[in-house]
Design a protein around this motif. Structure first.
Motif, PDB file in Angstrom:
ATOM      1  N   LYS A   1       0.832  -1.209   0.000  1.00 50.82           N
ATOM      2  CA  LYS A   1       0.000   0.000   0.000  1.00 50.82           C
ATOM      3  C   LYS A   1       0.865   1.257   0.000  1.00 50.82           C
ATOM      4  O   LYS A   1       0.545   2.238  -0.662  1.00 50.82           O
ATOM      5  N   THR A   2       1.967   1.220   0.755  1.00 46.70           N
ATOM      6  CA  THR A   2       2.867   2.364   0.801  1.00 46.70           C
ATOM      7  C   THR A   2       3.485   2.625  -0.573  1.00 46.70           C
ATOM      8  O   THR A   2       3.501   3.752  -1.055  1.00 46.70           O
ATOM      9  N   PHE A   3       3.974   1.569  -1.223  1.00 43.41           N
ATOM     10  CA  PHE A   3       4.536   1.720  -2.564  1.00 43.41           C
ATOM     11  C   PHE A   3       3.477   2.234  -3.542  1.00 43.41           C
ATOM     12  O   PHE A   3       3.766   3.095  -4.384  1.00 43.41           O
TER      13      PHE A   3
ATOM     14  N   ALA B   1       1.312   9.196  -6.064  1.00 39.31           N
ATOM     15  CA  ALA B   1       1.711  10.597  -5.833  1.00 39.31           C
ATOM     16  C   ALA B   1       2.736  11.057  -6.863  1.00 39.31           C
ATOM     17  O   ALA B   1       2.722  12.201  -7.304  1.00 39.31           O
ATOM     18  N   ALA B   2       3.633  10.143  -7.273  1.00 40.16           N
ATOM     19  CA  ALA B   2       4.673  10.497  -8.234  1.00 40.16           C
ATOM     20  C   ALA B   2       4.098  10.732  -9.612  1.00 40.16           C
ATOM     21  O   ALA B   2       4.645  11.506 -10.399  1.00 40.16           O
TER      22      ALA B   2
ATOM     23  N   ALA C   1       0.827   4.044  -2.894  1.00 34.78           N
ATOM     24  CA  ALA C   1       0.539   5.455  -2.609  1.00 34.78           C
ATOM     25  C   ALA C   1       1.668   6.353  -3.138  1.00 34.78           C
ATOM     26  O   ALA C   1       1.400   7.414  -3.700  1.00 34.78           O
ATOM     27  N   GLU C   2       2.912   5.906  -2.954  1.00 36.47           N
ATOM     28  CA  GLU C   2       4.041   6.704  -3.451  1.00 36.47           C
ATOM     29  C   GLU C   2       4.028   6.771  -4.976  1.00 36.47           C
ATOM     30  O   GLU C   2       4.304   7.817  -5.564  1.00 36.47           O
ATOM     31  N   ALA C   3       3.696   5.669  -5.631  1.00 38.72           N
ATOM     32  CA  ALA C   3       3.638   5.642  -7.099  1.00 38.72           C
ATOM     33  C   ALA C   3       2.516   6.545  -7.603  1.00 38.72           C
ATOM     34  O   ALA C   3       2.682   7.264  -8.586  1.00 38.72           O
TER      35      ALA C   3
END
Length: 138
Positions: free
Chosen positions: A127-129, A135-136, A131-133
């Motif tokens: 989930k963290t990855f 946002a990027a 969310a970061e993807a």
């Protein structure tokens, strides 16, 4: 008082065995990959969700007459559904792009994890990855 003597019968050839357990694991993996519930499968097969649970855990043998219906529902042919039942690693469904194949591999690996805490940690990382993807890309 009369005592009845009953003869012990050998295990039925229809009793579930390790091949049935492997088929059950395969059914569970494909069902989850397709986003289906046990109740969805049960309705299509005309059984209860508890019976589907028994098929998936290998406690009960899946009747051969249900295999074509189940395979269609899971989006595979019967041969692919039965792949791996004799112990070899089953192939993933055909005609999948890399993203779908990776998803199938991830789901399969996740489903095989025995410890709930490990599954929760892995889910948190994914989930963290994600969310970061997301946002990027914005």
């Amino acid at each position: 008082m009369q005592v009845q003597i009953t003869e012990e019968r050998p295990a039925s050839s229809r009793a579930a065995d390790t091949s049935d357990a492997r088929l059950g694991v395969r059914v569970r993996q494909l069902r989850r990959l397709r986003g289906l519930s046990q109740a969805d499968v049960a309705q299509a097969l005309g059984v209860t969700y508890q019976q589907v649970q028994k098929y998936e855990t290998g406690k009960t043998r899946l009747p051969a007459r249900m295999l074509p219906v189940l395979a269609r529902m899971l989006g595979v042919d019967t041969e692919l559904l039965l792949a791996g039942v004799q112990g070899q690693e089953p192939p993933l469904p055909p005609h999948q792009g890399p993203d779908e194949r990776e998803t199938a591999e991830l789901v399969s690996a996740f489903a095989s994890m025995r410890h709930p805490q490990s599954r929760r940690r892995l889910l948190s990382i994914v989930k963290t990855f994600a969310a970061e993807a997301g946002a990027a890309e914005m």
